[in-house]
Every structure is written in structure tokens, then in C-alpha cells.
Design a protein around this motif. Sequence first.
Motif, PDB file in Angstrom:
ATOM      1  N   ILE A 255      13.547  -6.808  88.816  1.00  0.00           N
ATOM      2  CA  ILE A 255      12.324  -6.698  89.603  1.00  0.00           C
ATOM      3  C   ILE A 255      11.627  -8.056  89.645  1.00  0.00           C
ATOM      4  CG2 ILE A 255      10.021  -5.664  89.698  1.00  0.00           C
ATOM      5  CD1 ILE A 255      11.191  -3.173  88.393  1.00  0.00           C
ATOM      6  N   GLY A 256      11.259  -8.494  90.827  1.00  0.00           N
ATOM      7  CA  GLY A 256      10.497  -9.728  90.959  1.00  0.00           C
ATOM      8  C   GLY A 256      11.295 -11.008  90.862  1.00  0.00           C
ATOM      9  N   CYS A 257      12.604 -10.928  90.766  1.00  0.00           N
ATOM     10  CA  CYS A 257      13.387 -12.163  90.712  1.00  0.00           C
ATOM     11  C   CYS A 257      13.488 -12.776  92.104  1.00  0.00           C
ATOM     12  CB  CYS A 257      14.777 -11.899  90.138  1.00  0.00           C
ATOM     13  SG  CYS A 257      15.888 -11.007  91.238  1.00  0.00           S
ATOM     14  N   LEU A 258      13.801 -14.052  92.157  1.00  0.00           N
ATOM     15  CA  LEU A 258      13.995 -14.717  93.441  1.00  0.00           C
ATOM     16  C   LEU A 258      15.359 -14.356  93.998  1.00  0.00           C
ATOM     17  CD1 LEU A 258      13.063 -16.759  95.606  1.00  0.00           C
ATOM     18  CD2 LEU A 258      14.202 -18.534  94.244  1.00  0.00           C
ATOM     19  N   LEU A 259      15.378 -13.933  95.256  1.00  0.00           N
ATOM     20  CA  LEU A 259      16.616 -13.545  95.922  1.00  0.00           C
ATOM     21  C   LEU A 259      16.911 -14.476  97.092  1.00  0.00           C
ATOM     22  CD1 LEU A 259      15.991  -9.684  96.254  1.00  0.00           C
ATOM     23  CD2 LEU A 259      17.387 -10.810  94.510  1.00  0.00           C
ATOM     24  N   VAL A 260      18.169 -14.545  97.457  1.00  0.00           N
ATOM     25  CA  VAL A 260      18.574 -15.226  98.676  1.00  0.00           C
ATOM     26  C   VAL A 260      19.517 -14.291  99.429  1.00  0.00           C
ATOM     27  CG1 VAL A 260      20.513 -16.390  97.518  1.00  0.00           C
ATOM     28  CG2 VAL A 260      19.596 -17.309  99.659  1.00  0.00           C
ATOM     29  N   ASN A 261      19.355 -14.249 100.731  1.00  0.00           N
ATOM     30  CA  ASN A 261      20.167 -13.365 101.553  1.00  0.00           C
ATOM     31  C   ASN A 261      21.354 -14.143 102.105  1.00  0.00           C
ATOM     32  OD1 ASN A 261      21.134 -11.735 103.847  1.00  0.00           O
ATOM     33  ND2 ASN A 261      19.328 -10.491 103.408  1.00  0.00           N
ATOM     34  N   SER A 263      25.051 -13.529 103.981  1.00  0.00           N
ATOM     35  CA  SER A 263      25.907 -12.578 104.700  1.00  0.00           C
ATOM     36  C   SER A 263      25.348 -11.168 104.630  1.00  0.00           C
ATOM     37  CB  SER A 263      27.333 -12.618 104.134  1.00  0.00           C
ATOM     38  OG  SER A 263      27.883 -13.910 104.252  1.00  0.00           O
ATOM     39  N   SER A 264      24.020 -11.063 104.872  1.00  0.00           N
ATOM     40  CA  SER A 264      23.309  -9.773 104.922  1.00  0.00           C
ATOM     41  C   SER A 264      23.228  -9.073 103.573  1.00  0.00           C
ATOM     42  CB  SER A 264      23.958  -8.833 105.951  1.00  0.00           C
ATOM     43  OG  SER A 264      23.928  -9.420 107.245  1.00  0.00           O
ATOM     44  N   GLN A 265      23.491  -9.804 102.502  1.00  0.00           N
ATOM     45  CA  GLN A 265      23.393  -9.243 101.153  1.00  0.00           C
ATOM     46  C   GLN A 265      22.422 -10.067 100.325  1.00  0.00           C
ATOM     47  OE1 GLN A 265      24.942  -6.402  99.953  1.00  0.00           O
ATOM     48  NE2 GLN A 265      25.720  -6.082 102.035  1.00  0.00           N
ATOM     49  N   TRP A 266      21.491  -9.380  99.634  1.00  0.00           N
ATOM     50  CA  TRP A 266      20.545 -10.071  98.769  1.00  0.00           C
ATOM     51  C   TRP A 266      21.198 -10.353  97.413  1.00  0.00           C
ATOM     52  CZ3 TRP A 266      16.242 -12.143 100.535  1.00  0.00           C
ATOM     53  CH2 TRP A 266      15.631 -11.599 101.664  1.00  0.00           C
ATOM     54  N   GLN A 267      21.062 -11.609  96.943  1.00  0.00           N
ATOM     55  CA  GLN A 267      21.616 -12.013  95.646  1.00  0.00           C
ATOM     56  C   GLN A 267      20.552 -12.740  94.837  1.00  0.00           C
ATOM     57  OE1 GLN A 267      25.316 -14.219  95.910  1.00  0.00           O
ATOM     58  NE2 GLN A 267      25.841 -13.267  97.862  1.00  0.00           N
ATOM     59  N   ALA A 268      20.572 -12.553  93.527  1.00  0.00           N
ATOM     60  CA  ALA A 268      19.636 -13.262  92.657  1.00  0.00           C
ATOM     61  C   ALA A 268      20.034 -14.739  92.582  1.00  0.00           C
ATOM     62  CB  ALA A 268      19.638 -12.642  91.268  1.00  0.00           C
ATOM     63  N   VAL A 269      19.052 -15.616  92.718  1.00  0.00           N
ATOM     64  CA  VAL A 269      19.312 -17.049  92.639  1.00  0.00           C
ATOM     65  C   VAL A 269      19.578 -17.480  91.201  1.00  0.00           C
ATOM     66  CG1 VAL A 269      18.335 -19.348  93.037  1.00  0.00           C
ATOM     67  CG2 VAL A 269      17.958 -17.509  94.701  1.00  0.00           C
ATOM     68  N   GLY A 270      18.860 -16.866  90.252  1.00  0.00           N
ATOM     69  CA  GLY A 270      19.041 -17.222  88.846  1.00  0.00           C
ATOM     70  C   GLY A 270      18.370 -18.547  88.520  1.00  0.00           C
TER      71      GLY A 270
END
Length: 311
Positions: A255-261, A263-270
Motif C-alpha cells: 500500500i502506498g508504494c511508488l508504481l510504474v505502469n 505494458s498496462s501492468q502496474w509494478q513497484a519501482v522499489g
Amino acid sequence: MAQTENWNALSQLFELSQTDTVDRTDSTTTSTSTTDNWNALSQLFGVSEAETTETTALTPPTALRHGQFVVEAVNAQGTTFTNSLDRAVQITFVPDITAQWTLSKNSLEKWPWVNILTGMNKTYGSVIAPDLFGAALIVRTGDPSIYELVGEQKIIVLQPGESATFFCNDGTFTDNDGSVTIFWFSEAYSGVLTRDSFSVEAASEYTFTNPFERSVALHFVPEGEWKTHFNANSISHLGSEGPAGSGYRSSDAAIGCLLVNISSQWQAVGEEMSLTLQANQSLTFASNIIPDKASEARESITVRWVLEAIP
């Protein structure tokens, strides 16, 4: 200019050790890398002397291009660095400032071990650059008759295929001994921006577009805190513990992590992420919250980026 690059990162980038020293006791000792060139190295990344390893835990990105080479005092032809790219580049050369060499390993009383920056502290008519200190580290570019002192840091603009050649300033090289390691770092020339930052508001999405007219690898390093709700505690870009669950942009990420989209999929940047983008390709960054409740989120995360490589 990114400020997260600390000494540990710089030392790893240039394969330095914080315990590296030079103990020149005889002619067989070789010069090693040193932390004494901290000022010169740090200037390349905009890091102040006051910054320490405690000020940041982030691992920085690899620079656009970097490397190292060795200049041997005995080499009359010098060591040549050539711009292999198809465009002009600005190269910063940083020698190991504690390196030493001698103009005669068999006559150390007359020609003792000297520092590569100042050499013998006097000029000699018999060296290749008689107007510069004998035994100093010098460089030649363009005009074969013009040499310059390298000093603690030397910035040179090289056109495609153009070279810079480094020498020990001597005239007879066969009896010389010692060497210096030179670290180099290149940025794109002609005002090409190679690093910058942007802010991602917790309450909205942010679209980042590749600013280059070609495929590039970019490295992203987020930092800061934000809130998933105006009454919630501030959290970092890594989010809270455990997966978010249904309703969030990514049910598998925190929850609240930074994501990047991608290919239409959200992934955590880490902690950091490197991505290859095509010319003008865009990426969307956002906080892992429930989109319908985005108006309740507060504050923002800063994301610093650097041009990592041009494939």
C-alpha cells in the motif's frame, strides 16, 4: 542534479576502496586508487564534501559512460583515449592524485619518486613538453605539438573519433617506472540533459516521457514520503508492509508504494529501477492507492533519473 550519490557509490562506480593507500617504499610498489580524489569525483555528481554515507541509503545509478585506464611512465607513445561515439562528448578525466612515478628507477637519488600532478616542480628542456613540469602527467589533443597539465581533474570535449593521449612528461622513457590510474566519466555534449527529477503527487498519476529522440536506458531513483490519506502517517516510496489487496492499482504491491505502469501492468519501482525506453515513449508513475479515493492522498515523491546508457 542528483544529490543521492554518496562516497560508497562513487567508490563502487570507480572500483575504489576506502582503505586504498599508496605506500611507495621501493621501485616495485605500484600505484593504487585512492580516496584522496574525493573532491574531484564528487564534483561529477554534484555531491558536497559534507555528505557522508549516513546521509543516504540509496544506491545510485551507473553513469552514462565511465571507465578507467592506466598511464605507464615508461610508455613513450602514451595512453590514448578515443571517443568511440557518433557524437561529440565531454569527458572528465580524474587521475589518482597520490600516484607516483620516477624518471629513472636506477638513479633515485637524482630522479626520486614524484607525484604525477607536479612532477619535479621544474621544467626541463629535454622533455616532450619543455614548458610544463618534468615528470608531470600531461595530455595532448588535436595539435600534436600542444600539451597540457592534467591536474586533479581535466575536462576535454572530443569529437567523434577524436583522441586524447596521456603521458609522463619526459624525453627518454626506457628507465622510467610507475603508473597512474585515470578514471573517466562522459556526459552527452551540446546541452543534452542527462539527469533530472520529477515529482509524483500521491493524489494523481504522473506521465514521464523519454526526452531523447532515440532508444535509451534510464535509471530511476525515488526518494521522500507521502500519505495515502490525509489522516494517515507518512510513508516512503516503498509503501507499508504486506500486499494492498483488491481495489488498489496493484493488489500484489505494498500500500502506498511508488508504481510504474509498463505494458498496462502496474509494478513497484522499489529502491531503484532501470528501464529501456524507445524514442518519445512514456511511462506513468503513481502511488499504490485506490484510484477512486485518490483525492484523500497527500504530498509527493521525488523521482530522480539519469541517462544510464544508449543501446
